[in-house]
Design an enzyme around this catalytic site. Structure first.
Site, PDB file in Angstrom:
ATOM      1  N   HIS A 146      16.055   5.211   9.779  1.00 16.75           N
ATOM      2  CA  HIS A 146      14.910   5.000   8.893  1.00 16.75           C
ATOM      3  C   HIS A 146      13.957   6.196   8.963  1.00 16.75           C
ATOM      4  CE1 HIS A 146      11.993   1.648   7.356  1.00 16.75           C
ATOM      5  NE2 HIS A 146      11.636   2.831   6.874  1.00 16.75           N
ATOM      6  N   HIS A 161      11.733   9.072   6.550  1.00 13.82           N
ATOM      7  CA  HIS A 161      11.238   9.507   5.237  1.00 13.82           C
ATOM      8  C   HIS A 161      11.100  11.027   5.269  1.00 13.82           C
ATOM      9  CE1 HIS A 161      10.317   5.411   3.865  1.00 13.82           C
ATOM     10  NE2 HIS A 161       9.972   5.188   5.134  1.00 13.82           N
ATOM     11  N   ASN A 171       2.760   0.148   7.436  1.00 10.44           N
ATOM     12  CA  ASN A 171       3.247  -1.067   6.794  1.00 10.44           C
ATOM     13  C   ASN A 171       4.668  -1.378   7.283  1.00 10.44           C
ATOM     14  OD1 ASN A 171       3.480  -3.250   5.100  1.00 10.44           O
ATOM     15  ND2 ASN A 171       3.830  -2.066   3.249  1.00 10.44           N
ATOM     16  N   ASP A 204      10.956   4.992  11.323  1.00 16.01           N
ATOM     17  CA  ASP A 204      10.126   4.886  10.120  1.00 16.01           C
ATOM     18  C   ASP A 204       9.182   6.086  10.036  1.00 16.01           C
ATOM     19  OD1 ASP A 204       9.059   3.998   7.759  1.00 16.01           O
ATOM     20  OD2 ASP A 204       7.963   2.300   8.617  1.00 16.01           O
ATOM     21  N   PRO A 262       0.069   4.231   3.750  1.00 14.77           N
ATOM     22  CA  PRO A 262       0.504   3.757   5.064  1.00 14.77           C
ATOM     23  C   PRO A 262       1.641   4.612   5.612  1.00 14.77           C
ATOM     24  CG  PRO A 262       1.488   2.396   3.360  1.00 14.77           C
ATOM     25  CD  PRO A 262       0.581   3.392   2.656  1.00 14.77           C
ATOM     26  N   GLY A 263       1.657   4.769   6.929  1.00 12.57           N
ATOM     27  CA  GLY A 263       2.767   5.466   7.580  1.00 12.57           C
ATOM     28  C   GLY A 263       2.306   6.458   8.619  1.00 12.57           C
TER      29      GLY A 263
END
Length: 421
Positions: free
Chosen positions: A52, A54, A273, A300, A318-319
């Site tokens: 996961h 990004h 989130n 994430d 968020p993140g």
């Protein structure tokens, strides 16, 4: 270095050995003309795999690129990352998936595996090109609208039916939008009420997990639950696994380590989130990771440019970053207290995520003939995290200023050194 001899290294089971590498694989004997690496005091783990990540490219290269994100991954001990689909344009076609794959090959820091969207434009209305993405050169096997939940149960069921023939997996962001809307940004608690922040109740996670495990059972397909954060979600997973439903799940480093009170100062670094939860939920997630109810650790990793974080808390994106401190956080929260052995760390951070994502060259034993993907770590090294000392283009690092294990000494992917301290 095509020929390596790593001498005196400790394996996850506690034994000591020498590891030999030639032509990208572990070799049985010491290769002639090899470079010797003295690994006395170091531990070898199989290369870490992140289900996961990004990477933001294409579309938001101001926050991250495939090159910078995969370089951060190598610094964190990862030899493979699954690049999530919420790019601009969305990875919802075979062409976009192949483009991400090509960017990863060009960066050459670790294996970059594209994740395809479940629905077109992540809009939750129409299925994306699931079959075409799988049949493409990218061979996509994991699909996710992460950041958004697929709320339409009928659509989710059809997605399960589409991926079943090739044993694909749907990775769900479990957030019922009728219980926790788009503006929900703080765990429902006394703190959310005191700060006046829209609340995110735990039931918003557990009801989606419950719905989706029922759909997975009905279709015989595979479900993977992203970033489990609540005790209620954990209990649904335990029930589903007892029934033999094909479900796996991940926990993030930040949900293992950080808690709701971090948001009291409205520092948007801590907006994520699902949100940071209270200590009882953190304890439940740790317990589930220890007993195998949660199968894997996934970062994430969510880089954001300053203009996306420099807002009022409710309006910020968020993140948070995660790749470079993931192993250190797992050591601090799970290894040091005796909740995970090193063999279990290898399982939760390499073997299991590789198996879930069908990354066949990853998560393999450190044995002759296998791909030479490994990370050498110094279990005793610690450091104060500095957000400025990062390969990522972004600086939304929630561990900044904290004293944590800083273990990664060297990362090797296909027998090639991709990071060395």
């Amino acid at each position: 270095m095509s020929k390596l001899a790593i001498t005196g290294v400790t394996l996850p089971d506690g034994s000591r050995t020498d590891l030999f590498i030639e032509s990208g694989r572990f070799a049985k004997d010491h290769p002639i003309g090899s470079t010797v690496i003295d690994a006395d005091g170091l531990l070898a783990l199989p290369g870490l795999v992140d289900l996961h990540t990004h990477l933001r490219e294409p579309g938001r290269e101001d926050a991250e690129t495939v090159e910078s994100g995969s370089r951060a991954a190598a610094r964190g001990g990862f030899t493979a990352v699954f690049a999530m689909a919420n790019t601009q344009p969305v990875t919802d076609t075979a062409e976009t998936a192949e483009h991400v794959l090509t960017l990863g090959v060009a960066a050459n820091h670790c294996q970059v595996i594209p994740v395809g969207a479940i629905t077109k434009e992540l809009a939750g209305r129409e299925l994306a090109e699931l079959g075409l993405m799988h049949r493409s050169r990218a061979r996509v096997s994991v699909f996710s609208d992460d950041g958004r939940c697929v709320m339409d149960a009928s659509l989710m069921r059809r997605a399960f039916e589409w991926v079943r023939p090739f044993d694909g997996v749907l990775a769900q962001h479990a957030q019922d939008s009728t219980l926790a809307g788009a503006d929900a940004c703080c765990h429902e608690s006394e703190i959310s009420g005191r700060l006046g922040l829209p609340s995110w109740p735990p039931v918003a996670e557990s009801v989606i997990i419950a719905r989706d495990v029922a759909l997975a059972e009905a279709t015989g397909s595979r479900l993977h639950v992203c970033h489990v954060s609540t005790a209620e979600g954990v209990e649904v997973l335990r029930w589903a696994k007892r029934r033999g439903i094909r479900v796996t799940a991940e926990a993030t480093p930040h949900h293992l380590y950080l808690t709701t009170p971090e948001v009291i100062g409205y520092d948007t670094t801590f907006k994520v989130n699902p949100p940071l939860r209270t200590s009882e939920h953190v304890e439940a997630v740790r317990e589930a990771l220890a007993d195998g109810t949660i199968d894997a650790v996934a970062t994430d990793h969510a880089p954001h440019a300053p203009q996306d974080k420099d807002h009022a808390f409710v309006d910020a994106r968020p993140g948070m970053l995660g790749l470079e401190q993931a192993l250190g956080v797992v050591m601090e929260t799970m290894v040091a207290p005796g909740r995970l052995t090193w063999q279990q760390v290898a399982d939760r951070m390499s073997h299991a995520p590789a198996r879930i994502g069908k990354a066949t060259a990853q998560g393999r034993p450190l044995a002759p003939g296998e791909p030479a993907n490994l990370v050498l770590i110094d279990p005793a090294r610690r450091a104060t995290v500095d957000r400025g000392d990062s390969a990522s283009r972004s600086h939304n690092n929630p561990y900044h200023g904290r004293d944590l294990p800083d273990p990664v000494e060297m990362t090797l992917w296909d027998g090639r050194v991709t990071y060395r301290r």
